[in-house]
Scaffold this motif. Structure first.
Motif, PDB file in Angstrom:
ATOM      1  N   LEU A  11       0.823  -1.210   0.000  1.00 48.42           N
ATOM      2  CA  LEU A  11       0.000   0.000   0.000  1.00 48.42           C
ATOM      3  C   LEU A  11       0.861   1.266   0.000  1.00 48.42           C
ATOM      4  N   MET A  14       2.492   1.525  -3.512  1.00 52.96           N
ATOM      5  CA  MET A  14       1.563   1.783  -4.609  1.00 52.96           C
ATOM      6  C   MET A  14       0.982   3.190  -4.592  1.00 52.96           C
ATOM      7  N   GLN A  15       1.239   3.954  -3.524  1.00 57.67           N
ATOM      8  CA  GLN A  15       0.804   5.352  -3.538  1.00 57.67           C
ATOM      9  C   GLN A  15       1.802   6.222  -4.284  1.00 57.67           C
ATOM     10  N   ASP A  16       2.978   5.654  -4.557  1.00 54.68           N
ATOM     11  CA  ASP A  16       3.960   6.350  -5.390  1.00 54.68           C
ATOM     12  C   ASP A  16       3.726   5.953  -6.827  1.00 54.68           C
ATOM     13  N   ASP A  17       4.305   6.736  -7.702  1.00 46.19           N
ATOM     14  CA  ASP A  17       4.106   6.527  -9.124  1.00 46.19           C
ATOM     15  C   ASP A  17       4.607   5.156  -9.583  1.00 46.19           C
ATOM     16  N   PHE A 145       0.607  13.059  -1.911  1.00 47.15           N
ATOM     17  CA  PHE A 145      -0.539  12.573  -1.164  1.00 47.15           C
ATOM     18  C   PHE A 145      -0.210  11.186  -0.666  1.00 47.15           C
ATOM     19  N   ARG A 146       0.101  11.075   0.610  1.00 46.38           N
ATOM     20  CA  ARG A 146       0.528   9.788   1.167  1.00 46.38           C
ATOM     21  C   ARG A 146      -0.206   9.514   2.461  1.00 46.38           C
TER      22      ARG A 146
END
Lengths: 149, 160
Positions: A11, A14-17, A145-146
């Protein structure tokens, strides 16, 4: 559903590009030290459980020639549901939150043209008889946005 | 701006990227184009900022971040860029914007979204922002979200 350490690592990553390559999941799986099949299985499960609401490209309406605008309304409590139905009926309303304030309904309009913002906000005012305050962004102080899972 | 082919690609991807080993090959097949051509177009859309990133959108509530406060601040105009940059860099601030005031009802020009496990945690984080803004801040408030009323993200309208 409980998240284990591997889910959390996935998770967070996967919030990074994601790289734009034919086999992006294989690349991420290698980074995380797990098989690609396991990554895909865990991602599918987190999506089914709605821990991930969406996975894919994030589009910027402004870069496509469109626009975003945060809007707010002071909706009388007794009319809240009626007004909500009218506001949400507009496809341009992308997000809508009830908040603790006299201005109790906050939504984001996403339109394909800058004129679409004014047109939609004006239409909502006509339909509900309530002023729609408009708060377009003047500057974005964006770092990322993390959410640490 | 985007052309008709870009638009088809965006429409095909706005629901999300398929979770399978070769996701772009699948999307390209649906669009009747080569995988290479699709990847080339996507790279171009990304370089122009139409695609910001390809990533997961987590559900804060399901992750235990059930409290969400929109903190708002009336900051001196001549200091808002400098201070907004500092606030936007805080690890617990997910979005930070300068927006116009709506006087007299709404004196606030800086918006910072803060998430936490509960309101106490959000208030602690908010106190950190208060300390950073110091004298430059003349008024402040916080609006907690009590209900998600809609969340669909951007949707292109079908065009004939």
């Amino acid at each position: 559903m409980r998240l284990d350490e591997t889910d959390r690592a996935i998770l967070n990553r996967m919030q990074d590009d994601l790289p734009l390559i034919p086999h992006p999941y294989a690349a991420i799986a290698t980074e995380l030290g797990i098989p690609e099949s396991e990554l895909l299985h865990r991602l599918s499960r987190m999506k089914e459980e709605r821990i991930i609401t969406r996975f894919g490209p994030f589009f910027d309406a402004a870069a496509m020639g469109g626009a975003f605008c945060l809007c707010a309304m002071a909706v009388p409590v007794e009319n809240f549901e009626t007004v909500l139905t009218k506001v949400n009926a507009h496809a341009e309303v992308a997000h809508n939150y009830e908040r603790t304030h006299r201005l109790n309904m906050w939504f984001v309009l996403a339109t394909e043209t800058p004129e679409g913002i004014e047109a939609t906000a004006d239409a909502i005012e006509r339909e509900t008889g309530i002023e729609v305050l408009r708060f377009p962004k003047l500057q974005e102080f964006f770092i990322g946005f993390r959410v640490a899972a | 701006m985007i052309d008709a082919k870009d638009r088809e690609i965006i429409e095909a991807l706005q629901g999300g990227l398929p979770l399978m080993p070769a996701p772009y090959a699948r999307v390209a097949e649906r669009l009747g184009m080569d995988e290479d051509a699709l990847l080339f177009r996507l790279a171009e859309l990304k370089s122009r900022g139409v695609i910001r990133r390809i990533a997961a959108a987590p559900n804060h509530y399901k992750l235990g971040m059930t409290s969400n406060g929109m903190t708002v601040w009336d900051v001196q105009n001549d200091r808002v860029t400098e201070l907004g940059t500092q606030i936007g860099a805080l690890p617990f601030v997910t979005h930070c914007y300068e927006r116009p005031r709506a006087l007299p009802d709404w004196p606030y020009n800086l918006f910072a979204m803060v998430h936490g496990a509960d309101r106490d945690e959000v208030e602690e984080k908010r106190a950190e922002i208060t300390a950073i803004l110091g004298d430059a801040c003349r008024a402040k408030d916080i609006l907690y979200s009590t209900r998600i009323l809609k969340k669909t993200g951007l949707r292109l309208k079908a065009k004939g």
